[in-house]
Design a protein around this motif. Structure first.
Motif, PDB file in Angstrom:
ATOM      1  N   UNK A  87       0.836  -1.190   0.000  1.00  0.00           N
ATOM      2  CA  UNK A  87       0.000   0.000   0.000  1.00  0.00           C
ATOM      3  C   UNK A  87       0.874   1.245   0.000  1.00  0.00           C
ATOM      4  N   UNK A  88       0.259   2.321  -0.299  1.00  0.00           N
ATOM      5  CA  UNK A  88       0.915   3.610  -0.409  1.00  0.00           C
ATOM      6  C   UNK A  88       1.288   4.156   0.974  1.00  0.00           C
ATOM      7  N   UNK A  89       2.543   4.605   1.120  1.00  0.00           N
ATOM      8  CA  UNK A  89       2.991   5.171   2.405  1.00  0.00           C
ATOM      9  C   UNK A  89       2.175   6.403   2.769  1.00  0.00           C
ATOM     10  N   UNK A  90       1.732   7.144   1.767  1.00  0.00           N
ATOM     11  CA  UNK A  90       0.907   8.322   2.015  1.00  0.00           C
ATOM     12  C   UNK A  90      -0.394   7.953   2.715  1.00  0.00           C
ATOM     13  N   UNK A  91      -0.948   6.817   2.324  1.00  0.00           N
ATOM     14  CA  UNK A  91      -2.176   6.340   2.959  1.00  0.00           C
ATOM     15  C   UNK A  91      -1.946   6.088   4.439  1.00  0.00           C
ATOM     16  N   UNK A  92      -0.817   5.424   4.750  1.00  0.00           N
ATOM     17  CA  UNK A  92      -0.506   5.120   6.149  1.00  0.00           C
ATOM     18  C   UNK A  92      -0.297   6.395   6.960  1.00  0.00           C
ATOM     19  N   UNK A  93       0.407   7.348   6.384  1.00  0.00           N
ATOM     20  CA  UNK A  93       0.646   8.620   7.083  1.00  0.00           C
ATOM     21  C   UNK A  93      -0.668   9.354   7.324  1.00  0.00           C
ATOM     22  N   UNK A  94      -1.540   9.326   6.339  1.00  0.00           N
ATOM     23  CA  UNK A  94      -2.845   9.974   6.486  1.00  0.00           C
ATOM     24  C   UNK A  94      -3.663   9.285   7.575  1.00  0.00           C
ATOM     25  N   UNK A  95      -3.616   7.973   7.585  1.00  0.00           N
ATOM     26  CA  UNK A  95      -4.319   7.202   8.620  1.00  0.00           C
ATOM     27  C   UNK A  95      -3.794   7.573  10.003  1.00  0.00           C
ATOM     28  N   UNK A  96      -2.471   7.630  10.140  1.00  0.00           N
ATOM     29  CA  UNK A  96      -1.860   7.973  11.424  1.00  0.00           C
ATOM     30  C   UNK A  96      -2.259   9.372  11.874  1.00  0.00           C
ATOM     31  N   UNK A 150      -3.022   6.894  15.691  1.00  0.00           N
ATOM     32  CA  UNK A 150      -2.529   5.540  15.962  1.00  0.00           C
ATOM     33  C   UNK A 150      -1.463   5.208  14.923  1.00  0.00           C
ATOM     34  N   UNK A 151      -0.293   4.773  15.387  1.00  0.00           N
ATOM     35  CA  UNK A 151       0.774   4.411  14.463  1.00  0.00           C
ATOM     36  C   UNK A 151       0.453   3.076  13.808  1.00  0.00           C
ATOM     37  N   UNK A 152       0.819   2.967  12.541  1.00  0.00           N
ATOM     38  CA  UNK A 152       0.535   1.745  11.788  1.00  0.00           C
ATOM     39  C   UNK A 152       1.225   0.537  12.406  1.00  0.00           C
ATOM     40  N   UNK A 153       2.390   0.729  13.016  1.00  0.00           N
ATOM     41  CA  UNK A 153       3.070  -0.387  13.682  1.00  0.00           C
ATOM     42  C   UNK A 153       2.176  -0.999  14.753  1.00  0.00           C
ATOM     43  N   UNK A 154       1.454  -0.148  15.481  1.00  0.00           N
ATOM     44  CA  UNK A 154       0.539  -0.635  16.513  1.00  0.00           C
ATOM     45  C   UNK A 154      -0.616  -1.417  15.894  1.00  0.00           C
TER      46      UNK A 154
END
Length: 82
Positions: free
Chosen positions: A1-10, A15-19
């Motif tokens: 998945x796109x890193x931008x998506x993860x950053x937006x989610x965070x 909540x950090x994606x690692x969690x």
């Protein structure tokens, strides 16, 4: 998945994606017939969701999961935590 998506989610959830991934792994490999493991997962979900769960509510959730057996209905748990 796109890193931008993860950053937006965070940013949106705090909540950090690692969690999220650690929680997903814990759920994926959990033995839902083990009260100890179920209790740990409920506590992890509470921590990740940044929601206080009273001992009484934790007990309700744990007993509900144990009663239902191997299936885990996350929407049911979410409704109980509201």
């Amino acid at each position: 998945m796109d890193k931008g998506f993860f950053k937006q989610f965070e940013r949106k959830t705090g909540v950090e994606m690692d969690e999220v991934f650690a929680l997903a792994r814990a759920i994926q490999y959990a033995d839902f017939s083990s009260e100890k493991q179920v209790r740990k997962i409920v506590q992890k979900v509470s921590k990740v969701a940044k929601r206080k769960v009273s001992p009484q509510l934790e007990e309700q959730i744990v007993q509900s999961i144990l009663k239902d057996g191997k299936s885990l209905d996350l929407s049911k748990i979410e409704r109980m935590m509201r």
